[in-house]
Motif scaffolding. Sequence first.
Motif, PDB file in Angstrom:
ATOM      1  N   LYS A  13      76.892  -9.478  17.302  1.00 29.54           N
ATOM      2  CA  LYS A  13      75.965  -8.374  17.118  1.00 29.54           C
ATOM      3  C   LYS A  13      76.450  -7.193  17.936  1.00 29.54           C
ATOM      4  O   LYS A  13      76.912  -7.361  19.061  1.00 29.54           O
ATOM      5  N   GLU A  37      93.442  -8.186  21.007  1.00 31.08           N
ATOM      6  CA  GLU A  37      93.077  -9.553  21.429  1.00 31.08           C
ATOM      7  C   GLU A  37      93.558  -9.875  22.840  1.00 31.08           C
ATOM      8  O   GLU A  37      94.166 -10.910  23.091  1.00 31.08           O
ATOM      9  N   THR A  38      93.339  -8.938  23.729  1.00 30.86           N
ATOM     10  CA  THR A  38      93.818  -9.124  25.093  1.00 30.86           C
ATOM     11  C   THR A  38      92.659  -9.054  26.074  1.00 30.86           C
ATOM     12  O   THR A  38      91.753  -8.238  25.909  1.00 30.86           O
ATOM     13  N   ILE A  40      90.608  -7.991  29.211  1.00 28.10           N
ATOM     14  CA  ILE A  40      90.566  -6.701  29.913  1.00 28.10           C
ATOM     15  C   ILE A  40      91.342  -6.790  31.233  1.00 28.10           C
ATOM     16  O   ILE A  40      91.934  -5.821  31.677  1.00 28.10           O
TER      17      ILE A  40
ATOM     18  N   LEU B  22      87.142  -2.117  35.357  1.00 24.77           N
ATOM     19  CA  LEU B  22      87.353  -2.781  34.065  1.00 24.77           C
ATOM     20  C   LEU B  22      87.820  -1.763  33.029  1.00 24.77           C
ATOM     21  O   LEU B  22      88.734  -2.039  32.249  1.00 24.77           O
ATOM     22  N   VAL B  26      91.199  -1.578  30.739  1.00 24.23           N
ATOM     23  CA  VAL B  26      91.267  -1.324  29.294  1.00 24.23           C
ATOM     24  C   VAL B  26      92.334  -0.269  29.019  1.00 24.23           C
ATOM     25  O   VAL B  26      93.194  -0.443  28.142  1.00 24.23           O
ATOM     26  N   PHE B  46      87.358  -1.333  20.182  1.00 25.97           N
ATOM     27  CA  PHE B  46      86.407  -2.431  20.024  1.00 25.97           C
ATOM     28  C   PHE B  46      86.584  -3.417  21.188  1.00 25.97           C
ATOM     29  O   PHE B  46      87.651  -4.008  21.341  1.00 25.97           O
ATOM     30  N   LEU B  47      85.550  -3.536  21.990  1.00 27.01           N
ATOM     31  CA  LEU B  47      85.584  -4.495  23.086  1.00 27.01           C
ATOM     32  C   LEU B  47      84.637  -5.642  22.770  1.00 27.01           C
ATOM     33  O   LEU B  47      83.589  -5.435  22.167  1.00 27.01           O
ATOM     34  N   ILE B  49      82.382  -8.275  24.641  1.00 27.92           N
ATOM     35  CA  ILE B  49      81.837  -8.566  25.964  1.00 27.92           C
ATOM     36  C   ILE B  49      80.773  -9.656  25.836  1.00 27.92           C
ATOM     37  O   ILE B  49      79.807  -9.505  25.089  1.00 27.92           O
ATOM     38  N   MET B  60      79.303   0.109  31.748  1.00 31.55           N
ATOM     39  CA  MET B  60      80.612   0.154  31.075  1.00 31.55           C
ATOM     40  C   MET B  60      80.707   1.425  30.226  1.00 31.55           C
ATOM     41  O   MET B  60      81.697   2.145  30.281  1.00 31.55           O
ATOM     42  N   LYS B  61      79.643   1.691  29.462  1.00 28.83           N
ATOM     43  CA  LYS B  61      79.636   2.881  28.607  1.00 28.83           C
ATOM     44  C   LYS B  61      79.717   4.140  29.464  1.00 28.83           C
ATOM     45  O   LYS B  61      80.390   5.107  29.122  1.00 28.83           O
ATOM     46  N   THR B  79      83.005   0.818  20.869  1.00 29.25           N
ATOM     47  CA  THR B  79      82.114  -0.116  20.178  1.00 29.25           C
ATOM     48  C   THR B  79      82.154  -1.446  20.915  1.00 29.25           C
ATOM     49  O   THR B  79      83.233  -2.029  21.086  1.00 29.25           O
ATOM     50  N   ILE B  80      81.007  -1.869  21.378  1.00 29.53           N
ATOM     51  CA  ILE B  80      80.962  -3.125  22.123  1.00 29.53           C
ATOM     52  C   ILE B  80      80.365  -4.220  21.247  1.00 29.53           C
ATOM     53  O   ILE B  80      79.257  -4.087  20.729  1.00 29.53           O
ATOM     54  N   ILE B  81      81.133  -5.264  21.066  1.00 27.37           N
ATOM     55  CA  ILE B  81      80.679  -6.422  20.298  1.00 27.37           C
ATOM     56  C   ILE B  81      80.151  -7.431  21.322  1.00 27.37           C
ATOM     57  O   ILE B  81      80.919  -7.961  22.118  1.00 27.37           O
ATOM     58  N   LYS B  82      78.832  -7.636  21.315  1.00 26.14           N
ATOM     59  CA  LYS B  82      78.262  -8.563  22.300  1.00 26.14           C
ATOM     60  C   LYS B  82      78.370  -9.997  21.782  1.00 26.14           C
ATOM     61  O   LYS B  82      78.183 -10.235  20.592  1.00 26.14           O
ATOM     62  N   MET B 121      85.721 -11.008  28.047  1.00 25.74           N
ATOM     63  CA  MET B 121      85.884  -9.586  28.373  1.00 25.74           C
ATOM     64  C   MET B 121      87.192  -9.216  27.705  1.00 25.74           C
ATOM     65  O   MET B 121      88.244  -9.332  28.294  1.00 25.74           O
ATOM     66  N   LYS B 122      87.114  -8.842  26.454  1.00 20.94           N
ATOM     67  CA  LYS B 122      88.328  -8.774  25.665  1.00 20.94           C
ATOM     68  C   LYS B 122      88.448  -7.440  24.941  1.00 20.94           C
ATOM     69  O   LYS B 122      87.438  -6.886  24.501  1.00 20.94           O
ATOM     70  N   ILE B 123      89.667  -6.945  24.793  1.00 17.36           N
ATOM     71  CA  ILE B 123      89.903  -5.794  23.935  1.00 17.36           C
ATOM     72  C   ILE B 123      90.292  -6.384  22.585  1.00 17.36           C
ATOM     73  O   ILE B 123      91.316  -7.052  22.470  1.00 17.36           O
ATOM     74  N   LYS B 124      89.433  -6.216  21.576  1.00 14.82           N
ATOM     75  CA  LYS B 124      89.671  -6.834  20.273  1.00 14.82           C
ATOM     76  C   LYS B 124      90.695  -6.049  19.477  1.00 14.82           C
ATOM     77  O   LYS B 124      91.716  -6.564  19.078  1.00 14.82           O
TER      78      LYS B 124
END
Lengths: 249, 129
Positions: A13, A37-38, A40, B22, B26, B46-47, B49, B60-61, B79-82, B121-124
Motif C-alpha cells: 500500500k 532493489e538495493t 538503503i 538514510l 539513498v 520508489f522506496l 519501507i 523521511m519525506k 513514492t514510499i511503498i509501505k 529499507m530498500k530502494i526499489k
Amino acid sequence: MCATCGCGEGEVKIDGEDHNHHSHTHTTSNKRIVQIETDILEKNNQYANQNRVFFKEHKIFALNLVSSPGSGKTSLLCKTLDDLKNKYKLSVIEGDQQTDNDAKRIQKTGCPAVQINTGKGCHLDAHMVGHSLERLKPEKDSYLFIENVGNLVCPASFDLGEAKRVVILSVTEGEDKPIKYPDMFADSDLMLLNKIDLLPHLDYSLDKVYQYVNKINPKMKIIQVSATTGESMDLWYQWLEISKKTEEI
Amino acid sequence: MIKIVVVFILSIEPNSMHEMSLCEGVLDVIEDSAKAQNFKKVSQIFLEIGNLSGVEIEAMKFCFAAVMRDSIADKAKLTIIKKEGLAWCMKCAKKVKVKQKFDKCPDCGSYQLQIVSGDEMKIKELEVE
C-alpha cells in the motif's frame, strides 16, 4: 505479480492505498525505469566490509561500544585502557556530536585516540571509521575500541565493520531500556551492566532487566561491572581476550 | 501556543537526523547507479519501507527534498511503498501480523516469532531520464 516492480497484488500500500502498477509501465520516450532493489544502507555496508577486511588482515579486534548518554561508557573505557595498556596494544576511536573532551580523556591514559565529531549526525558510520583508521593507524594484533555517539536508536542500523558490538547499560537508567530500544539490544553480543556499586542506593530490579534482555536477545551475555570500584572488570577483560582469540580461528 | 511549537520541534529533531542519513544513503546508491546505468536525471524514486524498520515516514519525506537538492535527483518525486510487518509463528506454524518487532503472537501469545517482512529499507526502482 507485477512484472516491473515485483510486488504481488494487494500486498503493498502507498500511503494506505494500493500501489498503482500502471504508473511505471507508461514510460515516455526519454524516461525509463531502472531497477535498483538495493538496501538503503548498502553503501554503508560496503564501507563496513572494507573495514572488516582491514581488521582481519591486521588481526585487529574491533569493538563497537554503544549506550545512551551518561551510562559511564568513557569512564569504563578509561579504566579498561589503564588496566590493559601494559598487556595489550590498544587504540580508540571516539565518536561525539561535538567537542574532543572524550578523546583528551582517553589520551591521558597514554593510548592513541582519534575523535570523530559527527556534527548534526546521531551515529558513527563505516565511512567515518574508515577515514579515522587512516589517521589512527592501529597496530597489528591489537584491540580497537570504537566508542559510538551516546544514543540507543540510530547506531543500531549502522554496521561499522566491528567484530562485536557491546552495549553498556547503567543501573541508574530504567530496567526497561532493553524493551524500549529493542533493536540495539537484539543485535549486540555483550551487555555490560555498569555502576553496580550504586545498587544499594537504588530501587532497581536486576531480575527485571535480565528478564527484558532475555525476551529481546536470549543469546546476550551480561556482565555486571563497576568502572568506579573495578568490581568484575576482570570478567570483561577475560571476555575480550577470549573473543579476540575466537575471532581469529 | 508557543509551548506547543517547542514540544513539536523537540520531538521531531532526533528522528529527522536518522532519516537524514538514510536519505544520504539513498543518494549515494542513486549516484552509483547513475554511473553504471548511464542516466543524468532522476524524476521519481520508489522506496520500500517496512513498518518494523524504525523509519519515520514523515521525517523521511521531510529530509528527502533537502538532501536531494542540487543533486541528480533534485525535485524528484518520492513514492514510499509501505510494507506491513509479518512474522512466522513457530507455535502456530503460520504467518501472523505484527505491529512491532519483538511483539508476541496475536493468536497464541508466543514470543517465538521470526520476522518475514516489514523490516525493509530498500530502494526499489527509479524513473530516470
